[in-house]
Design an enzyme around this catalytic site. Sequence first.
Site, PDB file in Angstrom:
ATOM      1  N   LYS A  83       0.860  -1.190   0.000  1.00  0.00           N
ATOM      2  CA  LYS A  83       0.000   0.000   0.000  1.00  0.00           C
ATOM      3  C   LYS A  83       0.895   1.240   0.000  1.00  0.00           C
ATOM      4  CE  LYS A  83      -4.323   1.136   2.311  1.00  0.00           C
ATOM      5  NZ  LYS A  83      -5.012   1.028   3.601  1.00  0.00           N
TER       6      LYS A  83
HETATM    7  C1  E4P Z   1      -8.354   1.593   3.698  1.00  0.00           C
HETATM    8  O1  E4P Z   1      -7.507   1.085   3.063  1.00  0.00           O
HETATM    9  C2  E4P Z   1      -8.242   2.888   4.392  1.00  0.00           C
HETATM   10  O2  E4P Z   1      -7.040   2.992   5.059  1.00  0.00           O
HETATM   11  C3  E4P Z   1      -9.413   3.054   5.309  1.00  0.00           C
HETATM   12  O3  E4P Z   1     -10.580   2.597   4.658  1.00  0.00           O
HETATM   13  C4  E4P Z   1      -9.589   4.433   5.866  1.00  0.00           C
HETATM   14  O4  E4P Z   1     -10.806   4.496   6.584  1.00  0.00           O
HETATM   15  P1  E4P Z   1     -11.167   5.645   7.630  1.00  0.00           P
HETATM   16  O5  E4P Z   1     -11.419   6.909   6.880  1.00  0.00           O
HETATM   17  O6  E4P Z   1     -12.405   5.139   8.305  1.00  0.00           O
HETATM   18  O7  E4P Z   1     -10.000   5.754   8.562  1.00  0.00           O
END
Ligand code: E4P
Length: 215
Positions: A83
């Site tokens: 990522k």
């Molecule tokens: C996923 O890969 C993201 O890091 C995540 O969905 C972020 O979500 P949030 O806005 O609830 O922290």
Amino acid sequence: MKFFIDSGDIGEIKEAWAMGAIDGVTTNPSLLSKAGLPTRKAIEQICEVVDGPISAEVLATDTQGILTEGRELAKIHKNIVVKVPLLIDGLKAVRVFKAEGVKTNVTLCFSATQALLAAKAGASYISPFVGRLDDLSEDGMELIQQIVTIYDNYDFDTEVLVASVRHPIHVVQSALMGAHVATIPFKVITQLAKHPMTDLGLAKFLEDAKKIPKG
Ligand code: E4P
């Protein structure tokens, strides 16, 4: 449509996997900070449970650092997806990872132009954050519609991974729009299964069953 669980909690991940609800997992540093384990250990534990794409995020923000860290993460398991934050240095790293056969999830996407650049760099997944856009009085799902349309128009291979999902309607709209994946917190996965009419109907069936003569 694929569902990933957005979590670093091994208990939640095991439960969602047992339900047959998920095809993969996404993590981020905030989620893993709650797991109480070093990142590598937490990711290894998840890989033992889920046989599907598992996103593990780099902390470096320069191309060389992202490449070094991402290659280490990719060595943990064949299912690892590196990522990478949506930075110019991140896009450069994605291009190299693509050539090396390492899968990538480009995260922190908030615009269609960012999504276009990620696809051109060769990202495996793009993660637009719908909930965080909604929090700013923007329409997160409108961004999903734009990206799905743009990727379709040009046959990009990059999959649209709807992130920052906050409630079941985000999931329904993602499916209607043809997003490839939604990454969903455990609480929302359980909400997907719930309906008060199911509970009422079951209570009535069980009550009426008591009146059936024993045979
Ligand atoms: C996923 O890969 C993201 O890091 C995540 O969905 C972020 O979500 P949030 O806005 O609830 O922290």
